[in-house]
Design a protein around this motif. Structure first.
Motif, mmCIF file in Angstrom:
data_model
loop_
_atom_site.group_PDB
_atom_site.id
_atom_site.type_symbol
_atom_site.label_atom_id
_atom_site.label_comp_id
_atom_site.label_asym_id
_atom_site.label_seq_id
_atom_site.Cartn_x
_atom_site.Cartn_y
_atom_site.Cartn_z
ATOM 1 N N ARG A 202 0.707 -1.042 0.206
ATOM 2 C CA ARG A 202 -0.036 -0.050 -0.116
ATOM 3 C C ARG A 202 0.940 1.147 -0.117
ATOM 4 O O ARG A 202 0.330 2.119 -0.509
ATOM 5 N N GLU A 203 1.978 1.195 0.670
ATOM 6 C CA GLU A 203 2.827 2.472 0.612
ATOM 7 C C GLU A 203 4.008 2.580 -0.086
ATOM 8 O O GLU A 203 4.533 3.571 -0.113
ATOM 9 N N GLY A 204 4.436 1.415 -0.663
ATOM 10 C CA GLY A 204 5.239 1.514 -1.645
ATOM 11 C C GLY A 204 6.987 1.421 -1.055
ATOM 12 O O GLY A 204 7.919 1.717 -1.735
ATOM 13 N N PHE A 205 6.932 1.178 0.240
ATOM 14 C CA PHE A 205 8.128 0.998 0.772
ATOM 15 C C PHE A 205 7.962 0.080 2.081
ATOM 16 O O PHE A 205 6.778 -0.019 2.474
ATOM 17 N N ALA A 206 8.754 -0.724 2.428
ATOM 18 C CA ALA A 206 8.900 -1.824 3.613
ATOM 19 C C ALA A 206 9.105 -1.070 4.709
ATOM 20 O O ALA A 206 10.240 -0.542 4.863
ATOM 21 N N PRO A 207 8.038 -0.759 5.873
ATOM 22 C CA PRO A 207 8.591 -0.191 7.036
ATOM 23 C C PRO A 207 9.324 -0.979 7.992
ATOM 24 O O PRO A 207 9.254 -2.166 8.011
ATOM 25 N N ALA A 266 12.415 -7.289 6.339
ATOM 26 C CA ALA A 266 11.547 -6.057 5.467
ATOM 27 C C ALA A 266 12.557 -6.118 4.245
ATOM 28 O O ALA A 266 11.757 -5.774 3.209
ATOM 29 N N GLU A 267 13.633 -6.427 4.268
ATOM 30 C CA GLU A 267 14.499 -6.332 3.008
ATOM 31 C C GLU A 267 13.808 -7.396 2.013
ATOM 32 O O GLU A 267 13.771 -7.178 1.097
ATOM 33 N N ARG A 268 13.577 -8.731 2.426
ATOM 34 C CA ARG A 268 13.271 -9.743 1.633
ATOM 35 C C ARG A 268 11.731 -9.277 1.052
ATOM 36 O O ARG A 268 11.276 -9.819 -0.065
ATOM 37 N N THR A 283 11.831 0.422 -1.469
ATOM 38 C CA THR A 283 12.955 0.640 -0.421
ATOM 39 C C THR A 283 12.379 -0.044 0.868
ATOM 40 O O THR A 283 11.311 -0.213 1.247
ATOM 41 N N VAL A 284 13.461 -0.300 1.811
ATOM 42 C CA VAL A 284 13.273 -0.318 3.134
ATOM 43 C C VAL A 284 13.374 1.210 3.838
ATOM 44 O O VAL A 284 14.359 2.039 3.750
ATOM 45 N N LYS A 285 12.268 1.493 4.511
ATOM 46 C CA LYS A 285 11.999 2.882 5.220
ATOM 47 C C LYS A 285 12.254 2.654 6.699
ATOM 48 O O LYS A 285 11.228 2.186 7.313
ATOM 49 N N PRO A 286 12.954 3.414 7.419
ATOM 50 C CA PRO A 286 12.999 3.369 8.988
ATOM 51 C C PRO A 286 11.922 4.198 9.421
ATOM 52 O O PRO A 286 11.755 5.297 8.793
ATOM 53 N N VAL A 287 11.132 3.633 10.155
ATOM 54 C CA VAL A 287 9.915 4.414 10.746
ATOM 55 C C VAL A 287 9.946 4.216 12.301
ATOM 56 O O VAL A 287 10.555 3.355 12.941
ATOM 57 N N SER A 288 9.234 5.302 12.937
ATOM 58 C CA SER A 288 8.997 5.092 14.466
ATOM 59 C C SER A 288 7.797 4.262 14.576
ATOM 60 O O SER A 288 7.183 4.185 13.686
ATOM 61 N N LEU A 289 7.602 3.660 15.819
ATOM 62 C CA LEU A 289 6.476 2.919 15.886
ATOM 63 C C LEU A 289 5.035 3.804 15.664
ATOM 64 O O LEU A 289 4.174 3.359 15.307
ATOM 65 N N ALA A 290 4.992 5.279 16.262
ATOM 66 C CA ALA A 290 4.086 5.950 16.128
ATOM 67 C C ALA A 290 3.845 6.336 14.720
ATOM 68 O O ALA A 290 2.630 6.236 14.303
ATOM 69 N N GLU A 291 4.920 6.319 13.753
ATOM 70 C CA GLU A 291 4.724 6.536 12.255
ATOM 71 C C GLU A 291 4.087 5.319 11.833
ATOM 72 O O GLU A 291 3.394 5.531 10.863
ATOM 73 N N GLN A 292 4.583 3.926 12.118
ATOM 74 C CA GLN A 292 3.933 3.003 11.678
ATOM 75 C C GLN A 292 2.575 2.871 11.736
ATOM 76 O O GLN A 292 1.853 2.103 11.081
ATOM 77 N N GLY A 297 -2.912 -0.075 6.129
ATOM 78 C CA GLY A 297 -2.727 -1.648 6.353
ATOM 79 C C GLY A 297 -2.254 -1.847 7.636
ATOM 80 O O GLY A 297 -2.168 -3.091 7.852
ATOM 81 N N TYR A 298 -1.968 -0.908 8.444
ATOM 82 C CA TYR A 298 -1.495 -1.128 9.923
ATOM 83 C C TYR A 298 -2.578 -1.930 10.712
ATOM 84 O O TYR A 298 -3.657 -1.376 10.567
ATOM 85 N N ILE A 299 -2.238 -2.745 11.294
ATOM 86 C CA ILE A 299 -3.068 -3.282 12.409
ATOM 87 C C ILE A 299 -2.449 -3.470 13.657
ATOM 88 O O ILE A 299 -1.053 -3.745 13.682
ATOM 89 N N PRO A 300 -2.755 -3.433 14.871
ATOM 90 C CA PRO A 300 -2.080 -3.429 16.175
ATOM 91 C C PRO A 300 -1.088 -4.600 16.312
ATOM 92 O O PRO A 300 0.141 -4.235 16.874
ATOM 93 N N VAL A 301 -1.315 -5.623 15.785
ATOM 94 C CA VAL A 301 -0.274 -6.795 16.168
ATOM 95 C C VAL A 301 1.062 -6.379 15.484
ATOM 96 O O VAL A 301 1.941 -6.848 15.999
ATOM 97 N N ALA A 302 1.065 -5.510 14.438
ATOM 98 C CA ALA A 302 2.373 -4.777 13.779
ATOM 99 C C ALA A 302 3.293 -4.301 14.973
ATOM 100 O O ALA A 302 4.460 -4.157 14.624
ATOM 101 N N ASP A 303 2.844 -3.981 16.084
ATOM 102 C CA ASP A 303 3.745 -3.265 17.152
ATOM 103 C C ASP A 303 4.895 -4.250 17.512
ATOM 104 O O ASP A 303 6.071 -3.900 17.532
ATOM 105 N N SER A 304 4.303 -5.516 17.241
ATOM 106 C CA SER A 304 5.603 -6.712 17.586
ATOM 107 C C SER A 304 6.593 -6.753 16.661
ATOM 108 O O SER A 304 7.827 -7.164 17.236
ATOM 109 N N LEU A 305 6.442 -6.034 15.419
ATOM 110 C CA LEU A 305 7.632 -5.919 14.654
ATOM 111 C C LEU A 305 8.798 -4.969 15.052
ATOM 112 O O LEU A 305 9.929 -5.416 14.642
ATOM 113 N N GLY A 306 8.515 -4.377 15.987
ATOM 114 C CA GLY A 306 9.597 -3.500 16.937
ATOM 115 C C GLY A 306 10.190 -3.925 18.125
ATOM 116 O O GLY A 306 10.707 -3.202 18.944
ATOM 117 N N GLN A 307 9.594 -5.143 18.499
ATOM 118 C CA GLN A 307 10.163 -5.633 19.881
ATOM 119 C C GLN A 307 10.914 -7.022 19.663
ATOM 120 O O GLN A 307 10.828 -7.749 18.584
#
Length: 347
Positions: A202-207, A266-268, A283-292, A297-307
């Motif tokens: 949806r965004e054109g980059f991998a967060p 994310a790269e894969r 591309t792979v783009k660094p984001v903060s949890l708040a930005e993610q 397409g975000y759903i709450p379970v995606a928080d775990s991607l940063g932990q």
């Protein structure tokens, strides 16, 4: 005599796979399944015509309590890690309907999200795991039983633990990140990696949350189904059903197959989205949890991607002889996930 089994979540990803494994191995048992309504029961009935149903949501605690009281074994997988009222109803029903001479068994689905607690509490987004964040399910059982109350799933896990008695014998399954196609009659797709794929499409980059150095363990859904089968069979085995290291406060079961790093994932994902032609350059783009949380397409379970969640499974192998058998990795499955998610989005 046929074993009376009450189960929730059979139309879900994990529950559907677990039920399919148990039913195929033991088709003559008496199965009662909680589903929301008759429409939700139809695909289940078509695949398993002999099962019975009770209708209601997880908030219909009287229905759940009564079904638990009547069952020899309860298998709880429907939002089980975070829905306290249903867990309390199962505990109450099992206590009401069973005795020390004829105890009730409870196989409860939690998750190794409990082990992310330190990152959650301290805001360690995208940072690598610390040595103390690794938990062995036998060697570190006292640490696990006394996790910080702010840990995800902890409130419900404590309800299950508090139910332990001579009449009620629970075991808690804590799988890590799960991948692969399920075999149940309803949802057959997992959540975390498909969510990352959807955000990328949806965004054109991998967060990538923060530095992307976080790690999770993973396991295939078929192996998770086998976890449930092993515990179910243990509940009927005279040599295992009274073992407090299987059913009791120590009955916490981890089951990792391998370890994944979210930067590599994310790269894969970015590589595969581009390879399959859904974007010219990803591309792979660094984001903060708040930005993610603001991404499409975000759903709450995606928080775990940063932990970080680091589990070491000892208990299944030692007491039940279970080890993961599926050799595929999460990275092997990404091409299929991109293809499936793109189709579901109409791309």
């Amino acid at each position: 005599m046929a074993v009376k089994v009450f189960m929730t979540g059979v139309t879900g990803y994990i529950g559907g796979t677990a039920f399919d494994k148990i039913y195929r191995a033991h088709p003559d048992n008496e199965y009662t399944l909680l589903v929301r309504n008759e429409a939700r029961a139809e695909p289940v009935k078509a695949k398993y015509p002999k099962v019975k149903f009770v209708y209601g949501s997880l908030d219909d605690v009287d229905v759940i309590e009564q079904a638990a009281a009547e069952a020899d074994v309860v298998i709880h997988t429907a939002e089980s890690a975070d829905h306290a009222p249903s867990a309390s109803a199962i505990a109450k029903g099992l206590e009401k309907g069973h005795t020390p001479e004829k105890p009730g068994y409870w196989i409860h689905l939690s998750g190794t999200g409990i082990l992310t607690w330190y990152d959650v509490v301290n805001g360690r987004e995208g940072e690598p795991p610390l040595p103390d964040q690794k938990y062995h399910d036998i060697d570190d059982i006292d640490r696990i039983l006394n996790l910080d109350d702010r840990a995800p799933h902890r409130d419900v896990d404590k309800i299950v633990q508090a139910a332990v008695s001579d009449s009620v014998k629970p075991a808690i399954i804590c799988p890590p990140l799960i991948f692969g196609q399920g075999s149940g009659p309803g949802n057959q797709q997992t959540i975390q990696i498909p969510t990352l794929v959807e955000m990328t499409l949806r965004e054109g980059f991998a967060p990538l949350v923060g530095q992307g150095k976080t790690e999770w363990d993973y396991v295939h859904v078929d192996d998770v189904g086998e976890m449930f089968l092993k515990l179910f069979e243990a509940s009927q085995d005279p040599e295992k059903k009274n073992n407090p290291e299987i059913f009791g406060r120590h009955g916490y079961f981890f089951g990792p197959k391998g370890v994944l790093n979210f930067k590599k994932i994310a790269e894969r994902v970015a590589e595969e989205v581009q390879k399959q032609g859904y974007a010219k350059e990803v591309t792979v783009k660094p984001v903060s949890l708040a930005e993610q949380k603001q991404l499409k397409g975000y759903i709450p379970v995606a928080d775990s991607l940063g932990q970080n969640s680091k589990s070491v499974g000892q208990r299944f192998k030692k007491y039940l002889g279970w080890e993961p058998q599926v050799n595929d990795s999460v990275e092997d499955d990404i091409a299929n996930v991109v293809r499936s998610k793109a189709k579901s989005l109409g791309l």
